[in-house]
Scaffold this active site. Structure first.
Site: not given
Ligand code: GUN
Length: 281
Positions: A52, A96, A119
């Site tokens: 990311k 995350q 998100d």
């Molecule tokens: N863990 C797995 N997928 C995601 C996501 O799309 N966003 C976040 N913040 N954590 C995740």
């Protein structure tokens, strides 16, 4: 059968965003800023977060990476998120998931203001999606819709079946398809006739988290099959769909890897740019 190339579509989206972020910087004198918070040492999360952050830099987004130890206190984690919420250079905040077990994830996520919720996990953003109002949509289901759109797949009036009801994928996926005028069925572990429900789908979205769960007998001839699964089996990535057999029946299908996966990060960047534009407006 047409193979849906998520890597290519994600690269296109990211190239488009690069132009948008350059325009943003020229106009407002600062970059779009995205804060990424990783708590603990979950190996998969470490890989996702690294990817990311790299994707941010490539798209002209300034990233603010924060790594907290696995034993961080609830209070310290919340204080970090609140400080990012108050930071003018930060337009989006991502924590995350999953978090270490001793932490209350809901209370930490609640410290993210809706305007910076890249998100789309907040109750307000989920509510907007449910009401078919504009807001931020969770990256993975948003990425699935982008793939369908860019491949000219019209879901209007079609029978769409979503297998899985998680907050991150299944539920928002079902709402997006409903908002796009599909006739939507959500299946889950308690569904009585799962095979029958899947076999009626014009568009089948697999988000179960079980390797090769969707077999050819569960798929209608000519169906569009989207595989959201990422399962590690003997060191290899395997989707929720038995690709080899199902691809013989599908009209369109996403591979794993190289299908939905690359779209998640591309849509995260898209959400960050959209949040920044709304904040500065
Ligand atoms: N863990 C797995 N997928 C995601 C996501 O799309 N966003 C976040 N913040 N954590 C995740």
């Amino acid at each position: 059968m047409i193979l849906i190339d998520g890597k290519k579509v994600a690269a296109d989206v990211r190239a488009e965003l690069k132009e948008e972020t350059a325009e943003f910087e020229a106009r407002y004198g600062r970059k779009v800023g995205l804060a990424v918070v990783l708590i603990g040492e979950d190996p998969a999360s470490q890989v996702y977060v690294r990817n990311k952050i790299r994707a941010c830099e490539e798209a002209g987004i300034r990233s603010f990476a924060h790594y907290l130890p696995a034993d961080v206190s609830q209070k310290s984690a919340e204080e970090l998120v609140l400080s990012l919420a108050a930071d003018e250079n930060v337009h989006g905040i991502l924590v995350q998931l999953p978090l270490p077990k001793h932490l209350d994830a809901e209370r930490i996520l609640a410290c993210i203001p809706t305007a910076k919720d890249v998100d789309g996990f907040s109750a307000e953003n989920v509510g907007k999606l449910a009401l078919h109002e504009e807001g931020t949509v969770a990256c993975t289901p948003f990425g699935v819709m982008e793939l369908l759109t860019r491949y000219g797949i019209d879901v209007r009036g079609k029978r769409a079946v979503v297998v899985g009801r998680s907050n991150i994928v299944g539920r928002p996926m079902a709402l997006l398809l409903l908002n796009a005028d599909a006739t939507v069925t959500v299946c889950h572990s308690r569904t009585q006739d799962l095979r029958g429900e899947c076999a009626r789908a014009d568009i089948l979205i697999a988000a179960i988290g079980k390797p090769k769960f969707i077999t050819a007998d569960m798929v209608k001839d000519g169906a569009v099959v989207v595989d959201v699964g990422i399962n590690r089996v003997d060191g290899k990535l395997v989707g929720d769909v038995d690709f080899e057999e199902v691809s013989k029946k599908a009209s369109f299908i996403t591979p794993v890897p190289g299908g939905v996966g690359p779209m998640t990060i591309a849509m995260l960047l898209k959400n960050a740019v959209a949040c920044a534009k709304r904040i500065v407006k």
